[in-house]
Design a protein around this motif. Structure first.
Motif, short mmCIF file in Angstrom:
data_model
loop_
_atom_site.label_atom_id
_atom_site.label_comp_id
_atom_site.label_asym_id
_atom_site.label_seq_id
_atom_site.Cartn_x
_atom_site.Cartn_y
_atom_site.Cartn_z
N TRP A 230 7.14 57.40 -30.15
CA TRP A 230 8.43 56.79 -29.79
C TRP A 230 9.03 56.08 -31.00
N PRO A 231 10.30 56.29 -31.32
CA PRO A 231 10.92 55.58 -32.44
C PRO A 231 10.96 54.07 -32.20
N VAL A 232 11.02 53.31 -33.27
CA VAL A 232 10.98 51.85 -33.18
C VAL A 232 12.34 51.31 -32.75
N ASP A 233 12.32 50.48 -31.69
CA ASP A 233 13.55 49.85 -31.21
C ASP A 233 13.84 48.52 -31.90
N TYR A 234 12.76 47.81 -32.27
CA TYR A 234 12.95 46.50 -32.91
C TYR A 234 11.72 46.17 -33.74
N ASP A 235 11.95 45.77 -34.97
CA ASP A 235 10.86 45.47 -35.91
C ASP A 235 10.94 43.99 -36.30
N ALA A 236 9.76 43.39 -36.50
CA ALA A 236 9.73 41.98 -36.90
C ALA A 236 10.50 41.75 -38.20
N LYS A 237 10.65 42.78 -39.01
CA LYS A 237 11.40 42.66 -40.27
C LYS A 237 12.89 42.41 -40.00
N ASP B 3 2.20 41.81 -37.67
CA ASP B 3 0.98 42.39 -38.22
C ASP B 3 0.91 43.90 -38.02
N GLY B 4 2.04 44.53 -37.70
CA GLY B 4 2.12 45.98 -37.69
C GLY B 4 1.76 46.68 -36.40
N ASN B 5 1.46 45.95 -35.33
CA ASN B 5 1.16 46.59 -34.05
C ASN B 5 2.45 47.04 -33.37
N ALA B 6 2.34 48.16 -32.64
CA ALA B 6 3.46 48.65 -31.84
C ALA B 6 3.25 48.18 -30.41
N ILE B 7 4.22 47.47 -29.86
CA ILE B 7 4.10 46.90 -28.51
C ILE B 7 4.98 47.71 -27.55
N ASP B 8 4.34 48.15 -26.48
CA ASP B 8 4.99 48.94 -25.43
C ASP B 8 5.57 48.00 -24.39
N CYS B 9 6.89 48.05 -24.17
CA CYS B 9 7.49 47.17 -23.17
C CYS B 9 8.60 47.90 -22.42
N VAL B 10 8.99 47.31 -21.31
CA VAL B 10 10.05 47.89 -20.49
C VAL B 10 10.97 46.76 -20.03
N TYR C 62 15.59 39.34 -10.20
CA TYR C 62 15.76 38.92 -11.59
C TYR C 62 15.80 40.13 -12.54
N SER C 63 16.39 39.92 -13.70
CA SER C 63 16.17 40.84 -14.81
C SER C 63 14.76 40.59 -15.32
N VAL C 64 14.08 41.62 -15.77
CA VAL C 64 12.66 41.49 -16.12
C VAL C 64 12.37 42.21 -17.43
N LEU C 65 11.49 41.61 -18.22
CA LEU C 65 10.97 42.24 -19.43
C LEU C 65 9.45 42.19 -19.36
N GLY C 66 8.82 43.35 -19.19
CA GLY C 66 7.36 43.44 -19.14
C GLY C 66 6.82 44.07 -20.41
N TRP C 67 5.63 43.64 -20.81
CA TRP C 67 5.04 44.19 -22.04
C TRP C 67 3.53 44.28 -21.88
N ASN C 68 2.93 45.16 -22.65
CA ASN C 68 1.48 45.35 -22.61
C ASN C 68 0.81 44.68 -23.80
N HIS C 69 -0.31 44.03 -23.54
CA HIS C 69 -1.09 43.41 -24.61
C HIS C 69 -1.46 44.45 -25.67
N PRO C 70 -1.71 44.04 -26.90
CA PRO C 70 -2.23 44.98 -27.90
C PRO C 70 -3.48 45.70 -27.38
N GLY C 71 -3.49 47.02 -27.52
CA GLY C 71 -4.62 47.81 -27.03
C GLY C 71 -4.49 48.22 -25.58
N ALA D 13 2.43 39.53 -30.60
CA ALA D 13 3.03 40.46 -29.64
C ALA D 13 4.07 39.75 -28.77
N VAL D 14 3.70 38.61 -28.17
CA VAL D 14 4.67 37.91 -27.32
C VAL D 14 5.81 37.34 -28.17
#
Length: 551
Positions: free
Chosen positions: A142-149, A232-239, A279-288, A304-305
């Motif tokens: 999946w292409p990157v939607d948002y990077d810490a940079k 730190d370069g991890n890709a976080i999966d969220c919806v 509510y509007s919701v933003l869910g995310w998965n922990h690293p791994g 990640a958070v």
């Protein structure tokens, strides 16, 4: 040249491209499960088996080496056997790759998917993402939607971290602890992190359920999947499910960020309750977890958070004052860290959460292991929820499960629920003149009692009328008056020169204000009527009652 590059990319995807799982939008947003041909299925199955075998070999490497040594396979003959075995596996993998590529080439759904993926990776924007969102596939592609940079400089201030390690240890003390710390490091980075976060292993057995849960979020709730890259370069999966422009959702202007437990995923976890509440919701998965890369060690989880909050603020454009942090179980660590670093968020809700992970870890291990458990947790898995939470100045509500069997040292026993300790530490910091050695026993007695026992407690002379609405209103007014004369920042010094009875009454009032009980077990979904974000003292509710939501 362009055609050559496109052809090369096409061939590369046939052999090494991502696995296609579902195709959305085939019939009024109903997903079509991608059905690989026999050749692709056979090839992919063998490659998956090899991947599993390698992972299992890494996890059990000490045992594997011991077995090889016992069978004298670590010498010259064993080396040759290993070479032959590797050559056979390489040959079978090559055949499997070819079979998978042939099957994909003959499948029109996969060929069309590759076309959309190539366009999106070359020029990723709202239009190309719209086409790519028609597919569910391996998240790594999946292409990157948002990077810490991309974080704006005004938002990129130094982050705060709670560190228990003493900085005043002598060289002698460090030398004594060094062997234990080395052992603790290896324990934490092998089996320890997987015991603390069993979801890292469970996910391989519940993958079909995760896929179905993700489909429901996308098809029924019009959710949108995102890929965020941490510091730190991890890709976080969220919806995200954004309801600001959707009619019928009166709470849609508020964003609930869900921090899941140690075996929870946004596809199947706590996200359902705030969604049902409108509510509007933003869910995310922990690293791994799920599509997220990395391992859920404290620092990786905090980064990640952090990127999730930055994405909510800078890409989804929710102001901090419209964000509610909702943490369940071990997710309370992520939520409390975010609250400490983003003090302007509206509120924090912690459900079935503990004060510190150490008592829980020590409780399930043999007493003789206390030293190694303490060192392992302290220096590698230091989840100190209470110390982070007290550094947040806003509204907090703690949801306690009456029959919690996970964060209670004795399953189902209220007096051993670590949520009690979290509440006591929070109130002691916020109201030090009220929650003192004279009232802590009162608070513990109240926390340890169920509804029937509380009725008996309230019959005692010193607690007469302690829970009546009229008295609660008076106590509320006292707090309002203090805030008007001083401020609403903590710690509040209200309660000086109060009688013991006055402090006891306020103690019970504060306990009822900061903690809400739910008659359920640790993993029982929270009823939607109990999802009521807290408010600051003296403020009117900005939230619509659940019963008032349009259906």
């Amino acid at each position: 040249m362009v055609k050559i590059m496109a052809t090369f990319y096409f061939i590369k995807c046939l052999f090494f491209g991502p696995r296609l799982i579902k195709v959305y939008g085939c019939s009024e947003r109903n997903a079509l499960t991608y059905l690989p041909s026999g050749a692709e299925k056979l090839g992919d199955g063998f490659l998956k088996l090899m991947n599993w075998s390698i992972r299992l070999g890494i996890y059990t490497s000490p045992l594997v080496i011991w077995v090889l040594h016992k069978k004298n396979l670590l010498g010259y003959d064993g080396f040759h056997s290993l070479i032959r075995f590797t050559a056979i596996c390489t040959f079978l993998c090559s055949i499997s790759l070819a079979a998978r590529a042939f099957g994909r080439f003959r499948n029109p759904h996969y060929v069309k998917f590759i076309t959309h993926l190539e366009v999106a990776q070359n020029n990723y924007n709202s239009n190309t993402k719209k086409f790519l969102s028609q597919y569910d596939f391996d998240f790594s592609a999946w292409p990157v939607d948002y990077d810490a940079k991309e974080i704006p400089k005004d938002s990129d201030k130094p982050r705060r971290f709670v560190d228990q390690e003493s900085k005043n240890r002598s060289i002698t003390e460090i030398a004594k602890l060094l062997p234990c710390r080395i052992l603790g490091y290896f324990v934490a980075h092998s089996i320890g992190i997987r015991l603390l976060y069993p979801g890292t292993i469970m996910q391989y057995f519940i993958e079909p359920n995760l896929i179905d849960g993700r489909s429901r979020l996308i098809e029924e709730h019009l959710g949108e999947r995102h890929k965020l890259v941490t510091r730190d370069g991890n890709a976080i999966d969220c919806v995200s499910v954004d309801r600001r422009a959707s009619p019928g959702y009166s709470n849609g202007d508020w964003l609930v960020i869900c921090c899941e437990g140690n075996a929870g995923f946004y596809e199947l976890g706590m996200i359902g309750t705030p969604l049902e509440a409108g509510y509007s919701v933003l869910g995310w998965n922990h690293p791994g977890f799920g599509g997220s890369s990395g391992t859920p060690f404290p620092r990786q989880d905090q980064y990640a958070v952090d990127i999730v909050l930055q994405f909510a603020l800078n890409k989804l454009n929710f102001p901090a004052e419209r964000i509610i942090l909702y943490g369940w179980s071990i997710g309370g660590f992520s939520a409390s860290w975010a609250a400490m670093n983003y003090p302007n968020v509206k509120a924090v809700m912690l459900d079935a959460t503990f004060d510190h992970v150490l008592p829980l870890a020590a409780n399930v291990m043999p007493a003789s292991w206390n030293s190694i458990v303490t060192t392992t947790v302290k220096y590698n898995l230091n989840l100190n929820v209470a110390e982070q939470l007290i550094k947040y100045n806003g509204p907090v509500i703690l949801l306690r499960r009456m029959r919690d069997e996970v964060i209670a040292l004795e399953p189902g026993t209220l007096s051993t629920n670590r949520g009690n300790n979290l509440l006591i530490k929070l109130l002691k910091f916020r109201f030090p003149k009220i929650i003192d050695p004279t009232t802590v026993p009162v608070l513990r007695m109240w926390l340890n009692a169920d509804k029937a026992e509380r009725k008996e407690i309230m019959k005692k002379p010193e607690f007469t009328n302690c829970t009546c609405p009229k008295l609660f209103k008076q106590l509320e007014e006292k707090l309002k008056s203090y805030i008007e004369e001083n401020s609403n920042s903590f710690p509040m010094l209200i309660g000086q020169n109060w009688t013991e009875k006055e402090k006891s009454q306020m103690t019970i009032f504060l306990a009822s204000r900061y903690m809400m009980d739910f008659d359920g077990t640790h993993c029982t979904p929270l009823p939607v009527e109990m999802f009521r974000p807290p408010q600051e003292i003296g403020s009117e509710s900005n939230f619509v009652q659940i019963s008032d939501l349009k259906k």
